[in-house]
Motif scaffolding. Sequence first.
Motif, PDB file in Angstrom:
ATOM      1  N   THR A   1     -33.332 115.886  24.651  1.00  0.00           N
ATOM      2  CA  THR A   1     -33.936 114.955  25.611  1.00  0.00           C
ATOM      3  C   THR A   1     -33.173 113.643  25.683  1.00  0.00           C
ATOM      4  N   TRP A   2     -32.331 113.371  24.668  1.00  0.00           N
ATOM      5  CA  TRP A   2     -31.580 112.120  24.636  1.00  0.00           C
ATOM      6  C   TRP A   2     -30.118 112.291  25.038  1.00  0.00           C
ATOM      7  N   LEU A   3     -29.674 113.508  25.316  1.00  0.00           N
ATOM      8  CA  LEU A   3     -28.260 113.750  25.611  1.00  0.00           C
ATOM      9  C   LEU A   3     -28.049 113.824  27.121  1.00  0.00           C
ATOM     10  N   PRO A   4     -27.361 112.833  27.715  1.00  0.00           N
ATOM     11  CA  PRO A   4     -27.160 112.839  29.167  1.00  0.00           C
ATOM     12  C   PRO A   4     -26.159 113.904  29.603  1.00  0.00           C
ATOM     13  N   ASP A   5     -26.301 114.320  30.840  1.00  0.00           N
ATOM     14  CA  ASP A   5     -25.265 115.092  31.519  1.00  0.00           C
ATOM     15  C   ASP A   5     -23.941 114.338  31.365  1.00  0.00           C
ATOM     16  N   PRO A   6     -22.877 115.017  30.912  1.00  0.00           N
ATOM     17  CA  PRO A   6     -21.598 114.308  30.749  1.00  0.00           C
ATOM     18  C   PRO A   6     -21.178 113.522  31.985  1.00  0.00           C
ATOM     19  N   ARG A   7     -21.437 114.071  33.181  1.00  0.00           N
ATOM     20  CA  ARG A   7     -21.025 113.402  34.417  1.00  0.00           C
ATOM     21  C   ARG A   7     -21.812 112.125  34.683  1.00  0.00           C
ATOM     22  N   ASP A   8     -23.006 111.997  34.071  1.00  0.00           N
ATOM     23  CA  ASP A   8     -23.758 110.753  34.224  1.00  0.00           C
ATOM     24  C   ASP A   8     -23.216 109.655  33.328  1.00  0.00           C
ATOM     25  N   ILE A   9     -22.418 110.025  32.337  1.00  0.00           N
ATOM     26  CA  ILE A   9     -21.716 109.035  31.529  1.00  0.00           C
ATOM     27  C   ILE A   9     -20.440 108.614  32.231  1.00  0.00           C
ATOM     28  N   ASP A  10     -19.681 109.610  32.712  1.00  0.00           N
ATOM     29  CA  ASP A  10     -18.431 109.350  33.433  1.00  0.00           C
ATOM     30  C   ASP A  10     -18.153 110.550  34.327  1.00  0.00           C
ATOM     31  N   SER A  11     -17.812 110.309  35.578  1.00  0.00           N
ATOM     32  CA  SER A  11     -17.590 111.402  36.532  1.00  0.00           C
ATOM     33  C   SER A  11     -16.438 112.309  36.124  1.00  0.00           C
ATOM     34  N   ASP A  12     -15.571 111.817  35.227  1.00  0.00           N
ATOM     35  CA  ASP A  12     -14.442 112.624  34.762  1.00  0.00           C
ATOM     36  C   ASP A  12     -14.723 113.339  33.443  1.00  0.00           C
ATOM     37  N   LEU A  13     -15.965 113.247  32.956  1.00  0.00           N
ATOM     38  CA  LEU A  13     -16.302 113.837  31.658  1.00  0.00           C
ATOM     39  C   LEU A  13     -17.011 115.173  31.853  1.00  0.00           C
ATOM     40  N   ASP A  14     -16.506 116.198  31.181  1.00  0.00           N
ATOM     41  CA  ASP A  14     -17.096 117.538  31.303  1.00  0.00           C
ATOM     42  C   ASP A  14     -17.886 117.968  30.074  1.00  0.00           C
ATOM     43  N   HIS A  15     -17.486 117.506  28.890  1.00  0.00           N
ATOM     44  CA  HIS A  15     -18.106 117.944  27.648  1.00  0.00           C
ATOM     45  C   HIS A  15     -18.087 116.801  26.637  1.00  0.00           C
ATOM     46  N   TYR A  16     -18.968 116.872  25.639  1.00  0.00           N
ATOM     47  CA  TYR A  16     -18.859 116.000  24.473  1.00  0.00           C
ATOM     48  C   TYR A  16     -19.644 116.627  23.326  1.00  0.00           C
ATOM     49  N   SER A  17     -19.439 116.096  22.128  1.00  0.00           N
ATOM     50  CA  SER A  17     -20.132 116.590  20.947  1.00  0.00           C
ATOM     51  C   SER A  17     -21.162 115.566  20.487  1.00  0.00           C
ATOM     52  N   PHE A  18     -22.132 116.011  19.685  1.00  0.00           N
ATOM     53  CA  PHE A  18     -23.145 115.111  19.148  1.00  0.00           C
ATOM     54  C   PHE A  18     -23.379 115.424  17.672  1.00  0.00           C
ATOM     55  N   GLU A  19     -23.966 114.455  16.982  1.00  0.00           N
ATOM     56  CA  GLU A  19     -24.431 114.643  15.614  1.00  0.00           C
ATOM     57  C   GLU A  19     -25.809 114.027  15.500  1.00  0.00           C
ATOM     58  N   ALA A  20     -26.722 114.709  14.824  1.00  0.00           N
ATOM     59  CA  ALA A  20     -28.067 114.184  14.589  1.00  0.00           C
ATOM     60  C   ALA A  20     -28.401 114.331  13.110  1.00  0.00           C
ATOM     61  N   ARG A  21     -29.108 113.330  12.574  1.00  0.00           N
ATOM     62  CA  ARG A  21     -29.480 113.342  11.161  1.00  0.00           C
ATOM     63  C   ARG A  21     -30.901 112.854  10.971  1.00  0.00           C
ATOM     64  N   SER A  22     -31.491 113.239   9.842  1.00  0.00           N
ATOM     65  CA  SER A  22     -32.760 112.677   9.384  1.00  0.00           C
ATOM     66  C   SER A  22     -32.509 112.012   8.031  1.00  0.00           C
ATOM     67  N   PRO A  23     -31.978 110.765   8.030  1.00  0.00           N
ATOM     68  CA  PRO A  23     -31.538 110.143   6.774  1.00  0.00           C
ATOM     69  C   PRO A  23     -32.635 109.988   5.725  1.00  0.00           C
ATOM     70  N   ALA A  24     -33.830 109.517   6.116  1.00  0.00           N
ATOM     71  CA  ALA A  24     -34.885 109.304   5.132  1.00  0.00           C
ATOM     72  C   ALA A  24     -35.313 110.624   4.498  1.00  0.00           C
ATOM     73  N   ALA A  25     -35.472 111.664   5.322  1.00  0.00           N
ATOM     74  CA  ALA A  25     -35.851 112.969   4.790  1.00  0.00           C
ATOM     75  C   ALA A  25     -34.737 113.554   3.933  1.00  0.00           C
ATOM     76  N   GLN A  26     -33.499 113.299   4.314  1.00  0.00           N
ATOM     77  CA  GLN A  26     -32.354 113.766   3.550  1.00  0.00           C
ATOM     78  C   GLN A  26     -32.334 113.104   2.171  1.00  0.00           C
ATOM     79  N   ALA A  27     -32.572 111.807   2.135  1.00  0.00           N
ATOM     80  CA  ALA A  27     -32.600 111.096   0.862  1.00  0.00           C
ATOM     81  C   ALA A  27     -33.749 111.582  -0.010  1.00  0.00           C
ATOM     82  N   GLU A  28     -34.893 111.843   0.599  1.00  0.00           N
ATOM     83  CA  GLU A  28     -36.034 112.336  -0.160  1.00  0.00           C
ATOM     84  C   GLU A  28     -35.751 113.733  -0.721  1.00  0.00           C
TER      85      GLU A  28
END
Length: 298
Positions: free
Chosen positions: A38-65
């Motif tokens: 829900t938070w990842l925009p269409d690449p073209r809405d970031i830049d008309s010349d962008l077709d793809h990108y990568s993401f990383e997501a973490r849960s730091p507090a749960a990871q530390a626990e």
Amino acid sequence: MNRRQFLLAGSSAAATAGLAGCTDFIGGDGGDISDVGTWLPDPRDIDSDLDHYSFEARSPAAQAEAVDDLVLETTFRPSLDFGSVSVTDVDNTVSASMSTGSANYSFDLYFGSFDADWIETNVRNGGYGRDRSEGDLTIYEDGDDFGSRAIAVSGDTVIEASHDGEDADATRLVTTLLDTEAGEVSRYTDALSDMSDLLDRLPGGHQVTGETFERTENNDPEFGEFRNQVASGRSETITGREIDRSEVLVFLDEADVVERDIDRYIEESGQFADFLGQPSYEIAGRTVTISGTTPYSF
């Protein structure tokens, strides 16, 4: 829990006992990670010349626990322009960076519990000026000849964005992210079914990564290359002194999935040498999920 936190919590986190309510939206219990999309925009809405990108997501507090080790207080502390934030105050993060050749973009989203007044003091002292308000977020921007940077701050959400290139405008990237979450602009999963299928198959975890790309032409499974692969992702969940790992491969078509190539990848690539046993895999349509367990290394 406010609306933004609720959207991030997801069905798996709502049913999970542990850190307060909205801790684990990327599913440290192996649950659904669709809320990342829900938070990842269409690449073209970031830049008309962008077709793809990568993401990383973490849960730091749960990871530390899960690890219960003080080293993580430093190792997984978010690197923020607005000062120090304890890892235990950061429930979830989503990050991405991308380039078109003529422009560079990046964003980092943090969800948790923050001292908004102190952050805003540090931001202003760092040269950022107040730009506008969007709901409960206050957006600050700083720019120079090299690009534009923006930070949006509230008590439970912080967004950092940067844009380097001609007519750089990091605030526009922040508002694009907010509009994406609100469903007012196209999402990555709407624009590319490859990302949608990846997130559908990718297990939740304490750390999750994913990307789409132009179809691969080479076929060298022993080097991790598969003809007509179009997306991949990984998930890690800490369970005691072990890590449950999953890798998802997405192909252009169901016919492009070749079992003997998957076997060669597992047996010959060396990518799974530290697994405690031979990983298993599951084929579902045009996706392959490879799963196994490794020891946790401090």
